[in-house]
Design a protein around this motif. Structure first.
Motif, mmCIF file in Angstrom:
data_model
loop_
_atom_site.group_PDB
_atom_site.id
_atom_site.type_symbol
_atom_site.label_atom_id
_atom_site.label_comp_id
_atom_site.label_asym_id
_atom_site.label_seq_id
_atom_site.Cartn_x
_atom_site.Cartn_y
_atom_site.Cartn_z
ATOM 1 N N ARG A 1 -16.056 -5.993 -7.393
ATOM 2 C CA ARG A 1 -14.669 -5.803 -6.969
ATOM 3 C C ARG A 1 -14.312 -6.824 -5.899
ATOM 4 O O ARG A 1 -13.269 -7.476 -5.963
ATOM 5 C CB ARG A 1 -14.498 -4.399 -6.376
ATOM 6 C CG ARG A 1 -14.526 -3.307 -7.403
ATOM 7 C CD ARG A 1 -14.489 -1.965 -6.726
ATOM 8 N NE ARG A 1 -14.174 -0.924 -7.710
ATOM 9 C CZ ARG A 1 -13.303 0.058 -7.504
ATOM 10 N NH1 ARG A 1 -12.690 0.167 -6.351
ATOM 11 N NH2 ARG A 1 -13.064 0.931 -8.434
ATOM 12 N N LEU B 1 -13.923 -10.337 -7.377
ATOM 13 C CA LEU B 1 -12.677 -10.522 -8.133
ATOM 14 C C LEU B 1 -11.516 -10.768 -7.168
ATOM 15 O O LEU B 1 -10.711 -11.682 -7.359
ATOM 16 C CB LEU B 1 -12.380 -9.285 -8.987
ATOM 17 C CG LEU B 1 -11.124 -9.384 -9.859
ATOM 18 C CD1 LEU B 1 -11.399 -10.186 -11.121
ATOM 19 C CD2 LEU B 1 -10.581 -8.007 -10.229
ATOM 20 N N VAL C 1 -6.494 -5.911 -13.720
ATOM 21 C CA VAL C 1 -7.560 -5.161 -13.050
ATOM 22 C C VAL C 1 -7.433 -5.345 -11.540
ATOM 23 O O VAL C 1 -7.627 -4.398 -10.768
ATOM 24 C CB VAL C 1 -8.959 -5.603 -13.550
ATOM 25 C CG1 VAL C 1 -10.055 -5.084 -12.625
ATOM 26 C CG2 VAL C 1 -9.201 -5.103 -14.963
ATOM 27 N N LEU C 2 -7.072 -6.544 -11.123
ATOM 28 C CA LEU C 2 -6.851 -6.796 -9.692
ATOM 29 C C LEU C 2 -5.773 -5.865 -9.154
ATOM 30 O O LEU C 2 -5.902 -5.314 -8.057
ATOM 31 C CB LEU C 2 -6.451 -8.258 -9.485
ATOM 32 C CG LEU C 2 -6.192 -8.690 -8.037
ATOM 33 C CD1 LEU C 2 -7.470 -8.650 -7.220
ATOM 34 C CD2 LEU C 2 -5.578 -10.077 -7.991
ATOM 35 N N GLY C 3 -4.721 -5.673 -9.925
ATOM 36 C CA GLY C 3 -3.662 -4.745 -9.521
ATOM 37 C C GLY C 3 -4.194 -3.328 -9.393
ATOM 38 O O GLY C 3 -3.994 -2.659 -8.371
ATOM 39 N N VAL D 1 -11.963 -2.139 -2.180
ATOM 40 C CA VAL D 1 -12.215 -3.534 -2.515
ATOM 41 C C VAL D 1 -13.521 -4.046 -1.898
ATOM 42 O O VAL D 1 -14.092 -5.021 -2.353
ATOM 43 C CB VAL D 1 -11.008 -4.404 -2.097
ATOM 44 C CG1 VAL D 1 -10.947 -4.554 -0.592
ATOM 45 C CG2 VAL D 1 -11.033 -5.742 -2.776
ATOM 46 N N ARG E 1 0.820 -1.215 0.000
ATOM 47 C CA ARG E 1 0.000 0.000 0.000
ATOM 48 C C ARG E 1 0.844 1.251 0.000
ATOM 49 O O ARG E 1 0.450 2.276 -0.536
ATOM 50 C CB ARG E 1 -0.894 0.020 1.245
ATOM 51 C CG ARG E 1 -2.078 -0.869 1.080
ATOM 52 C CD ARG E 1 -3.323 -0.274 1.683
ATOM 53 N NE ARG E 1 -4.364 -1.280 1.594
ATOM 54 C CZ ARG E 1 -4.859 -1.910 2.644
ATOM 55 N NH1 ARG E 1 -4.482 -1.593 3.855
ATOM 56 N NH2 ARG E 1 -5.772 -2.833 2.481
ATOM 57 N N VAL F 1 -0.668 -6.865 -4.144
ATOM 58 C CA VAL F 1 -1.272 -5.637 -4.662
ATOM 59 C C VAL F 1 -1.893 -4.810 -3.529
ATOM 60 O O VAL F 1 -2.626 -3.857 -3.777
ATOM 61 C CB VAL F 1 -2.323 -5.901 -5.781
ATOM 62 C CG1 VAL F 1 -1.676 -6.624 -6.944
ATOM 63 C CG2 VAL F 1 -3.518 -6.670 -5.264
ATOM 64 N N ASP G 1 -6.351 1.228 -6.158
ATOM 65 C CA ASP G 1 -7.509 2.074 -5.883
ATOM 66 C C ASP G 1 -7.978 1.928 -4.435
ATOM 67 O O ASP G 1 -8.376 2.898 -3.803
ATOM 68 C CB ASP G 1 -8.651 1.683 -6.833
ATOM 69 C CG ASP G 1 -9.855 2.570 -6.671
ATOM 70 O OD1 ASP G 1 -9.847 3.663 -7.253
ATOM 71 O OD2 ASP G 1 -10.792 2.180 -5.951
ATOM 72 N N VAL H 1 -3.921 -5.808 -0.875
ATOM 73 C CA VAL H 1 -5.255 -6.128 -0.378
ATOM 74 C C VAL H 1 -5.125 -7.233 0.666
ATOM 75 O O VAL H 1 -4.445 -8.241 0.441
ATOM 76 C CB VAL H 1 -6.184 -6.581 -1.521
ATOM 77 C CG1 VAL H 1 -7.538 -6.989 -0.967
ATOM 78 C CG2 VAL H 1 -6.358 -5.470 -2.539
ATOM 79 N N LEU I 1 0.133 -0.733 -9.976
ATOM 80 C CA LEU I 1 0.208 -0.233 -8.596
ATOM 81 C C LEU I 1 0.832 1.151 -8.542
ATOM 82 O O LEU I 1 0.855 1.777 -7.489
ATOM 83 C CB LEU I 1 1.028 -1.197 -7.735
ATOM 84 C CG LEU I 1 0.465 -2.610 -7.596
ATOM 85 C CD1 LEU I 1 1.446 -3.501 -6.861
ATOM 86 C CD2 LEU I 1 -0.852 -2.585 -6.848
ATOM 87 N N ARG J 1 -12.551 3.202 -15.111
ATOM 88 C CA ARG J 1 -11.250 3.716 -14.654
ATOM 89 C C ARG J 1 -10.255 2.558 -14.442
ATOM 90 O O ARG J 1 -9.114 2.622 -14.900
ATOM 91 C CB ARG J 1 -11.447 4.503 -13.353
ATOM 92 C CG ARG J 1 -10.285 5.376 -12.972
ATOM 93 C CD ARG J 1 -10.730 6.462 -12.015
ATOM 94 N NE ARG J 1 -11.676 5.954 -11.022
ATOM 95 C CZ ARG J 1 -11.300 5.383 -9.868
ATOM 96 N NH1 ARG J 1 -10.029 5.264 -9.570
ATOM 97 N NH2 ARG J 1 -12.203 4.944 -9.021
ATOM 98 N N LEU J 2 -10.718 1.505 -13.792
ATOM 99 C CA LEU J 2 -9.828 0.363 -13.562
ATOM 100 C C LEU J 2 -9.411 -0.263 -14.887
ATOM 101 O O LEU J 2 -8.255 -0.625 -15.085
ATOM 102 C CB LEU J 2 -10.516 -0.690 -12.682
ATOM 103 C CG LEU J 2 -10.857 -0.303 -11.248
ATOM 104 C CD1 LEU J 2 -11.422 -1.497 -10.491
ATOM 105 C CD2 LEU J 2 -9.632 0.228 -10.518
ATOM 106 N N LEU K 1 -7.176 -2.450 -8.901
ATOM 107 C CA LEU K 1 -8.102 -2.451 -7.768
ATOM 108 C C LEU K 1 -7.339 -2.303 -6.455
ATOM 109 O O LEU K 1 -7.749 -1.562 -5.562
ATOM 110 C CB LEU K 1 -8.875 -3.771 -7.794
ATOM 111 C CG LEU K 1 -9.864 -4.062 -6.681
ATOM 112 C CD1 LEU K 1 -10.904 -2.997 -6.604
ATOM 113 C CD2 LEU K 1 -10.516 -5.407 -6.943
ATOM 114 N N GLY K 2 -6.223 -3.001 -6.353
ATOM 115 C CA GLY K 2 -5.406 -2.903 -5.150
ATOM 116 C C GLY K 2 -4.914 -1.484 -4.939
ATOM 117 O O GLY K 2 -4.934 -0.959 -3.831
#
Lengths: 251, 327
Positions: free
Chosen positions: B196, B199, A102-104, A112, A79, B214, A109, B216, A165, A124-125, A106-107
């Motif tokens: 979200r 996923l 997208v998972l990246g 979650v 983070r 990442v 952003d 999370v 990231l 955006r993602l 999302l992380g």
């Protein structure tokens, strides 16, 4: 002089009688690629794990972006902006390439805990994800299942996820591992441009890549850093030659 | 429409058609069977969120099923005897109203799931299975040894609870309630899988290290999934108690948890309609083979073996093919 983004101070880690990491201090400055090399069993993985937060050191500190992160876990360090890639590709294999990036995104952003809106329609993602795929050259594979990618493509995807990231520093564990000559050359070119975005601490076995890329090189042997310097300095260093490079490798 | 979506629509239509036909041909027992399928399927839809999407094999989901059941049992028991549940510090009366019972069931099971999950999710693999099983057994023996609500004998409720505007004693109307509840659970679960959260949760199943890299927290994702999952199974438990007008400790038993897992494996792990098909098949087998032999579970075992060996995606997988990665 500018402050380092990443700095370790006297990291020490023992497994029983074996000192896998002995008083390791190194730093990573903005704009540079700092390569970490060393023979097998030198303690590179142990060091990487302590920097990434998988393993707590017995003593010593890890500083990242101006604060002490020694007691943060992997999630906390990610983070704060530490972008890591793994020696053995660590991806969600059942997902598509796009889902992985997208998972990246999302992380990065952070939001979650949202349960209702489809994530794969989040503009955006998706934009960030496609941009990252584009940069590593995986645009055409976006809809491919990750398990169906070639080894080299997985390495590229790993880098793409780290890109989403937007990290303050990259920690790359043998990104060239298992890549062919051409793949290795392409990635070398890419990392060369990437250093201006965020500095890279690069653990790598591919000596051509290391000497082509690194601003500075640190040599780790038996858990200790025996030398740090530019490529030329390392080539000329007698300890390094005997301990690691081997006479015949030095041109 | 994909093949799987078509198949799902057909399953949902069939589950509605059978009791409606039975209603007009005057066959209430068939309606009861369909109601049982809908309720058990809903319980397993809840489990499928942690098991299918999150990859956590909970062998203790009967806890939430039982909590839902006893929420209904305790509230209705006090209402039918006109004894308040507690008088001090403030008065709480029992109730025969389904919506209130459901709310209590959902909240209570969510809270219990939060506590069990917070402890169990620290472990993984076999240890996770064992710790959830242990919690299940704890609740089971507690229910047996608590005489106030029937203990081992269970707790009968004489009249089915009420729902505003409906006559719940009419089998087809009660079926309609459970059918809508199942539909809602499926809808929520489908949205959740594509969100979200879904996923990220699905990624923890495949590779938790990737998710943490990442930034999370995998533990939090799993815990939230466990709570949502427990709440849905708890809701189903309240409906199940109302179907039988009876609550017993067996709702907490490990056989119950095992049955939910069997439904999911039969139907297809992680497939949206897997639990529905699995529960349907199980109830059909119980009904038809149960008449042939007391040992009908042997046949279920054989079918389960065949599915595990030859159809890894369960029945849904066999009919609709490999799961398509969404979008």
């Amino acid at each position: 002089m500018t402050d380092p983004i990443l700095r370790t101070k006297g990291l020490t880690k023992s497994f029983g009688a074996l000192k896998a990491c002995n008083d390791v201090s190194l730093d990573l400055f903005p704009g540079e690629i700092h390569a970490l090399i060393g023979p097998n069993g030198a303690g590179k993985s142990t060091l990487i794990k302590q920097i990434a937060g998988n393993m707590a050191p017995d003593s010593g500190e890890v500083w990242f972006d101006g604060s002490d992160v020694t007691h943060l876990d992997t999630v906390g360090r990610a983070r704060r902006g530490l972008g890591r890639t793994f020696q053995i590709s660590s991806l969600a294999m059942e997902y598509t390439v796009l889902q992985n990036v997208v998972l990246g995104a999302l992380g990065r952003d952070g939001g979650v805990m949202r349960f209702f809106k489809p994530v794969m329609k989040d503009k955006r993602l998706l934009e960030e994800a496609h941009a990252a795929l584009d940069r590593v050259g995986l645009t055409e594979q976006a809809a491919t299942r990750t398990a169906d990618l070639s080894h080299g493509q997985r390495r590229q995807l790993e880098v793409a996820v780290a890109l989403t990231l937007k990290p303050k520093a990259f920690l790359m564990d043998e990104p060239m591992a298992g890549l062919g000559v051409e793949g290795s050359r392409n990635l070398t070119g890419f990392l060369d441009t990437l250093r201006h975005e965020a500095p890279i601490l690069l653990v790598e076995h591919d000596m051509d890549a290391v000497f082509a890329l690194a601003d500075r090189i640190s040599v780790l042997v038996y858990g200790e850093i025996i030398a740090t310097g530019t490529g030329d300095e390392i080539r000329a260093n007698r300890d390094v030659r005997t301990a690691y490079l081997g006479e015949e490798d030095v041109a | 429409m994909t093949r799987e979506a078509l198949l799902n629509t057909a399953i949902m239509a069939l589950l509605a058609a059978v009791p409606i036909i039975a209603h007009f041909t005057g066959n209430p027992f068939t309606i009861t069977l369909a109601t049982k399928v809908a309720i058990l399927a809903m319980a397993a839809v809840g489990l499928n969120i942690v098991l299918g999407l999150g990859g956590l094999v909970s062998f203790g989901h009967a806890v939430f099923f039982g909590i839902g059941g006893y929420s209904m049992g305790i509230l209705a028991h006090h209402a039918q005897l006109f004894i308040p549940i507690m008088e001090a510090p403030f008065l709480i009366d029992g109730t025969k109203s389904m919506p209130i019972i459901w709310l209590v069931a959902v909240i209570t099971s969510a809270l219990v799931a939060l506590v069990i999950g917070a402890l169990a999710i620290r472990t993984s693999g076999v240890y996770f299975i064992m710790i959830t099983l242990a919690f299940g057994q704890m609740f089971y023996y507690f229910a047996i040894s608590w005489p106030a609500y029937g203990g081992e004998d269970g707790l009968p409720i004489y009249v089915r609870n009420s729902f505003p505007g409906l006559n719940t004693l009419d089998p087809i109307q009660f079926f309609a309630i459970t059918y809508v509840a199942l539909g809602a659970a499926l809808f929520l679960s489908a949205r959740l899988a594509r969100s979200r959260f879904g996923l990220a949760l699905g990624a923890t199943r495949q590779n938790a290290e990737r998710v943490e890299t990442v930034g999370v927290d995998a533990y939090r994702l799993r815990l939230v999934a466990f709570v949502i999952s427990g709440a849905i199974t708890g809701f189903a438990g309240a409906l199940f108690a109302d179907l039988n007008r009876f609550v017993a400790p067996t709702m907490f038993s490990w056989q119950m948890s095992g049955e939910f897992i069997v439904f999911i494996i039969l139907g297809g792990i992680g497939r949206l309609f897997g639990p529905v098909v699995g529960a349907g098949l199980f109830i059909l087998l119980e009904h038809f083979l149960g008449g042939v032999s007391d040992y009908w579970l042997i046949y279920v075992g054989a079918i389960l073996l065949a599915v595990v060996l030859f159809a890894r995606g369960g029945l849904i997988g066999a009919l609709a093919g490999r799961e398509v990665a969404h979008d």
